[in-house]
Design an enzyme around this catalytic site. Structure first.
Site, PDB file in Angstrom:
ATOM      1  N   ASP A 340       0.865  -1.176   0.000  1.00  0.00           N
ATOM      2  CA  ASP A 340       0.000   0.000   0.000  1.00  0.00           C
ATOM      3  C   ASP A 340       0.906   1.233   0.000  1.00  0.00           C
ATOM      4  O   ASP A 340       2.091   1.140   0.332  1.00  0.00           O
ATOM      5  CB  ASP A 340      -0.885  -0.029   1.247  1.00  0.00           C
ATOM      6  CG  ASP A 340      -1.641   1.257   1.445  1.00  0.00           C
ATOM      7  OD1 ASP A 340      -2.261   1.741   0.490  1.00  0.00           O
ATOM      8  OD2 ASP A 340      -1.592   1.799   2.571  1.00  0.00           O
ATOM      9  N   ASP A 546      -1.944  -0.766   5.937  1.00  0.00           N
ATOM     10  CA  ASP A 546      -2.251  -0.286   7.290  1.00  0.00           C
ATOM     11  C   ASP A 546      -3.680   0.191   7.468  1.00  0.00           C
ATOM     12  O   ASP A 546      -4.155   0.301   8.589  1.00  0.00           O
ATOM     13  CB  ASP A 546      -1.307   0.871   7.652  1.00  0.00           C
ATOM     14  CG  ASP A 546      -1.673   2.155   6.937  1.00  0.00           C
ATOM     15  OD1 ASP A 546      -1.757   3.212   7.588  1.00  0.00           O
ATOM     16  OD2 ASP A 546      -1.869   2.105   5.710  1.00  0.00           O
ATOM     17  N   ASP A 550      -7.314  -1.572   3.295  1.00  0.00           N
ATOM     18  CA  ASP A 550      -6.371  -2.627   2.927  1.00  0.00           C
ATOM     19  C   ASP A 550      -6.773  -3.996   3.480  1.00  0.00           C
ATOM     20  O   ASP A 550      -6.236  -5.020   3.045  1.00  0.00           O
ATOM     21  CB  ASP A 550      -4.965  -2.298   3.457  1.00  0.00           C
ATOM     22  CG  ASP A 550      -4.418  -1.004   2.891  1.00  0.00           C
ATOM     23  OD1 ASP A 550      -4.625  -0.766   1.694  1.00  0.00           O
ATOM     24  OD2 ASP A 550      -3.802  -0.236   3.647  1.00  0.00           O
TER      25      ASP A 550
END
Length: 665
Positions: A340, A546, A550
């Site tokens: 991410d 995080d 996600d």
């Protein structure tokens, strides 16, 4: 960059809080029974070692058998009813067999290991369910519906119908997916898209349920029912992925069915065949029990568990929480890593990166920053905080501010040292008619140049004339580039970026850290689809993230790794491993440690299989004395256990920090 004194405090990192109702540890019966078994085993061991009467520690061990063994035993019997034989029942039978020939302590240890494993699995499942419920709590229970005549009605969010209009006040969470039909504000939608900064919303813009409104009021037309909202789909994706994700099992679990059947059949044969030829009942039973002990997979279980548990402990000391032995085994098979962007490769905290002073301006760069920071100082917007931090970092004193006003979606204005300063969105401040055409054109060119570099542009006006354009960006983690290089070297494949941010910003950051495969503008289900596509090509993908957005991808991936510093509760519970100290460099290190642990497991299995084979052949062909059989069995267990515990050494972690090139499993 609007402000409001009534607005509740909210995070400035782009991470909305997630309410979670946690299941209490000892509310789970598996935890209570496992804890009781462990306590009884330890009491029995102390009594045995202290020379207490044999009946006392025998009683404690047998109580351990009952408390820790009844549940796996019952599960094994239920599986047997379904015509399957699992390792749980086999372990209980082996423990009872050990007690039958006097090795009650060995059987108790086996019971404790399996009871603890089952308890940890139950706890992980319960915590994930808690977090999914907490995710759904992001959406408010009620909404303010506007009637055609303008009257306000408080209704349940689940009763909202498509086409109805709701009012979102400053600081409220949005109750439904929809489009803005009135008002302007900034919305923190990191829970859905992962964007690091609140996004300005005006008429026609899309908003999502569960996201946090800023300082303005919005009127939103409902476009989706509550059960079809993006946040509800995230919860569904997490549950679905957790249920359907193929569990990579430990070696003994992969072969448990065949091994269990073979061992039971062989034990019965060792007992019944000699008995049918006239052998004494006691001798036949003793030989069968000896066979069960030497052939039981205790050494195989311990050959697998200690290395993986030692690797887990070692990783934990260095800031990586690996949730189970299965996860530690899976990490070593990773062939591709997907990162991410916001909060993972970056810190999710905006910082001022550029000050473009426009031609013809009489102010210097520092004077402009000083005036802009003074105007933004009363504001609560994260971009305002970035400008104020930059001024203070340069040691600039902020002058007094008069006539401060904030307009949601537009920016702030104030009278500072006789100058009327306006700081805000280029889309609003550079509209035709708001300032001189030539100045607006020059400012627009500066805005475009900054946005091309992935910056968020903020315009500064003095007396309605643009004097500068500020570029704000997210802070890249210092170790990000080194981590990307290490992961690429370790896996032999370039990492991937999966982000909900726009392509320009994502590509600009990817270039800084060394990522070439960028997939931007992804909603949570798009991230899951991207992971599925990679796995369809034969990759075993580890996803690092995080945010709440996600979580579905982490659940769907071969392994999910969460950043622990700013990670949401849902992400931390869904992930298989957590980087507690937010040190990205530990990710390639823990993958390399897992591969080392897997090699130790293979060596241990060879040792255990050799001992079992020799002892079984001895018992079948000759006459293996029971004490020698027990000694050989226990000796192999000790050897593989000690070999696995070598991974506890800190030197092992340091040794794998520089992985060898391309060590694909």
């Amino acid at each position: 960059m609007a402000s409001s004194t009534a607005t509740p405090t909210r995070p400035t990192t782009g991470r909305a809080a997630l309410p979670v109702r946690r299941t209490r540890l000892f509310a789970l019966p598996e935890i209570r029974w496992a804890a009781a078994a462990l306590v009884l085993f330890l009491l029995g061991l102390m009594a045995q070692l202290s020379g207490a009467p044999s009946w006392s520690w025998w009683g404690l061990y047998l109580a351990c058998y009952v408390s820790g063994g009844w549940e796996p035993g019952l599960a094994g019997l239920q599986a047997l009813r379904d015509k399957t034989l699992d390792v749980d029942l086999l372990m209980v039978v082996a423990a009872i067999g050990a007690a039958a020939i006097g090795q009650v302590m060995d059987g108790g240890l086996l019971i404790v290991i399996f009871a603890t494993s089952g308890a940890l699995e139950a706890l992980a499942t319960a915590r994930t369910e808690d977090s999914v419920r907490g995710l759904l709590d992001l959406t408010p229970d009620t909404a303010t519906r506007l009637a055609p005549d303008g009257d306000e009605q408080t209704v349940k969010a689940e009763e909202l119908k498509i086409g109805e209009v709701i009012l979102i006040r400053p600081g409220d969470r949005i109750a439904a997916d929809g489009a803005v039909v009135g008002g302007a504000s900034e919305v923190d939608q990191a829970t859905i898209t992962g964007e690091p900064l609140p996004v300005d919303k005006t008429v026609g813009d899309e908003v999502f349920a569960g996201t946090l409104n800023g300082t303005g009021a919005l009127r939103v037309r409902v476009d989706r029912r509550s059960e079809d909202s993006v946040v509800a789909r995230i919860a569904g994706l997490v549950e679905q992925a957790s249920e359907t994700k193929a569990k990579t099992q430990l070696f003994i679990e992969k072969v448990e069915q065949r091994y269990s059947i073979a061992m039971v059949v062989a034990t019965l044969a060792v007992f019944l065949i000699p008995l049918s030829f006239g052998a004494a009942l006691q001798d036949s039973l003793l030989r069968a029990m000896t066979f069960m002990i030497v052939a039981s997979p205790c050494a195989v279980v311990l050959a697998t568990m200690p290395p993986l548990l030692a690797a887990i402990a070692n990783a934990g000391r260095h800031g990586v929480l690996v949730k189970s032995a299965v996860v530690m085994e899976q990490l070593g098979t990773t062939t591709r890593v997907a990162f991410d962007k916001t909060g993972t490769l970056t810190r999710g905290i905006p910082e001022l990166a550029d000050i473009r002073v426009l031609p013809g301006t009489r102010f210097t760069e520092e004077q402009i920053l000083r005036l802009a920071a003074a105007a933004e100082h009363p504001s609560e917007h994260p971009l305002a905080a970035a400008i104020v931090r930059a001024a203070r970092h340069r040691g600039l004193g902020l002058p007094a501010t008069d006539e401060f006003t904030a307009q949601p979606g537009r920016g702030v204005s104030a009278l500072i040292e006789g100058h009327f300063i306006h700081v805000g969105s280029p889309a609003e401040l550079l509209r035709p008619g708001t300032t001189a055409a030539a100045a607006a054109t020059t400012a627009a060119a500066a805005v475009e140049a900054l946005q091309t570099r992935g910056r968020t542009a903020v315009v500064v006006l003095c007396e309605h004339t643009p004097i500068a354009v500020l570029g704000i960006t997210d802070q890249v983690r210092r170790e990000a580039a080194a981590t990307i290089a290490a992961v690429a070297e370790l896996t032999g494949a370039a990492p991937v970026m999966l982000t909900g941010d726009n392509l320009v910003t994502a590509t600009q950051l990817a270039g800084q850290v060394g990522i070439t495969d960028v997939r931007a503008g992804l909603l949570p289900d798009d991230k899951v689809a991207a992971v599925r596509d990679l796995e369809a090509d034969g990759e075993r993908v580890s996803v690092v993230g995080d945010g709440i957005n996600d979580a579905p991808a982490l659940a769907a991936a071969h392994t999910g790794i969460a950043m622990g510093g700013a990670g949401s509760d849902l992400t931390l519970q869904t992930a298989d491993a957590v980087v507690v100290r937010d040190d990205l460099t530990t990710i390639p290190t823990v993958i390399a440690l897992s591969r080392r642990a897997r090699r130790v497991v293979v060596a241990n299995l060879i040792i255990a299989a050799t001992f079992i084979t020799v002892l079984v052949i001895w018992d079948l062909v000759g006459h293996l004395p029971l004490p020698l059989g027990v000694a050989g069995h226990e000796g192999s267990t000790v050897i593989v256990g000690l070999n696995g515990l070598r991974l506890l050494r800190s030197a092992t972690w340091q040794r794998v920090r520089t992985p060898a090139p391309r060590d694909r499993p």
